[in-house]
Design a protein around this motif. Sequence first.
Motif, short mmCIF file in Angstrom:
data_model
loop_
_atom_site.label_atom_id
_atom_site.label_comp_id
_atom_site.label_asym_id
_atom_site.label_seq_id
_atom_site.Cartn_x
_atom_site.Cartn_y
_atom_site.Cartn_z
N ALA A 184 -0.52 -12.37 2.91
CA ALA A 184 0.17 -11.34 3.68
C ALA A 184 -0.19 -9.97 3.14
O ALA A 184 -0.34 -9.79 1.94
CB ALA A 184 1.68 -11.54 3.61
N PHE A 185 -0.33 -9.01 4.05
CA PHE A 185 -0.59 -7.65 3.60
C PHE A 185 0.06 -6.66 4.56
O PHE A 185 0.38 -6.98 5.71
CB PHE A 185 -2.09 -7.35 3.50
N LYS B 157 -2.36 -7.67 -4.81
CA LYS B 157 -3.54 -6.82 -4.87
C LYS B 157 -3.27 -5.55 -4.07
O LYS B 157 -2.46 -5.55 -3.14
CB LYS B 157 -4.76 -7.54 -4.29
N ALA B 158 -3.95 -4.48 -4.43
CA ALA B 158 -3.75 -3.23 -3.71
C ALA B 158 -5.01 -2.38 -3.79
O ALA B 158 -5.73 -2.42 -4.78
CB ALA B 158 -2.56 -2.46 -4.30
N TYR B 159 -5.26 -1.63 -2.72
CA TYR B 159 -6.32 -0.62 -2.75
C TYR B 159 -5.82 0.63 -2.06
O TYR B 159 -4.87 0.58 -1.25
CB TYR B 159 -7.61 -1.12 -2.07
N ASN B 160 -6.43 1.75 -2.39
CA ASN B 160 -6.16 2.96 -1.62
C ASN B 160 -7.46 3.59 -1.16
O ASN B 160 -8.53 3.31 -1.69
CB ASN B 160 -5.28 3.96 -2.39
N ASP C 209 -2.82 6.63 1.58
CA ASP C 209 -3.47 5.79 2.58
C ASP C 209 -3.90 4.52 1.85
O ASP C 209 -4.92 4.50 1.16
CB ASP C 209 -4.68 6.56 3.13
N PHE C 210 -3.13 3.43 1.98
CA PHE C 210 -3.35 2.28 1.10
C PHE C 210 -2.88 0.98 1.76
O PHE C 210 -2.23 0.99 2.81
CB PHE C 210 -2.64 2.49 -0.24
N SER C 211 -3.19 -0.14 1.10
CA SER C 211 -2.74 -1.45 1.55
C SER C 211 -2.36 -2.28 0.34
O SER C 211 -2.98 -2.19 -0.72
CB SER C 211 -3.84 -2.16 2.35
N VAL C 212 -1.31 -3.10 0.49
CA VAL C 212 -0.87 -4.02 -0.55
C VAL C 212 -0.86 -5.42 0.04
O VAL C 212 -0.41 -5.63 1.17
CB VAL C 212 0.52 -3.65 -1.09
#
Length: 241
Positions: free
Chosen positions: A172-173, A6-9, A92-95
């Motif tokens: 995990a992220f 999953k990912a968001y920015n 600016d994001f997370s996976v």
Amino acid sequence: NAFCVKAYNIIPGNGATDSDINNTTEAEAIWNFLDTNPGFTGAVSINGQTYNIGANVEDAESVINYGGGGGNFGNNDFYGSIQNGAITGGEDFSVRAEAALDIPEGVWSIAIASDDGRKLTLDSIVFSGSAGQTNLGGAGFNFIGFEDPTGHNQSIGHFVVGPNGLQTNLDAFFWERGGGDSFEISIAQGIHNSFNTNDFQLLRDGTFGWRVHKSIPEPTTALLAVLGVGGLVTRRRRRAD
């Protein structure tokens, strides 16, 4: 068999007052919000900060090995493979990677590497020690990680699995505030206090006998009501082969 990725920015504007993710705690708070608000995009206030969530996507990958040049294993998968490029490096994001695991008997080291910060949780285990760059969790906890912005490096956790093996969940992220980015999950047999690619291998289905199953959500409360008490589940996630 694969990881659920999953990912968001976070994007500026639209009423957002803070377009940065400054630490792992902030990135996790956003993930916790998205867990209860799947598919959400737009501005949201979390712990007194307002974030404007742009892309919020999900995909499946056989291995977690992304990078913008900092990965120890090279770059054979990229953020652009997640939902046809909805998330790209430098933002600016997370996976996040989730999976159900079958881990055989043994003494193990698991490493989560990233640029910037990170957190890796293994349900039902307690790490006996940790190494690398770790200021989150470690010995006595079921998670390891690093809270702050950093260049590419690793947080390593050690644990033991008994003769019957272990079924557990991995969550995990990593997050990137801006600039170079990378994200890897790898394992080694035995206790290792430093990272090297002779002993560590990227975690994928079959590595060192580990089995990786895509993690999917448990039934919703409404569905549980239909199933009745007999349908109740005790695990947060189940395997999808």
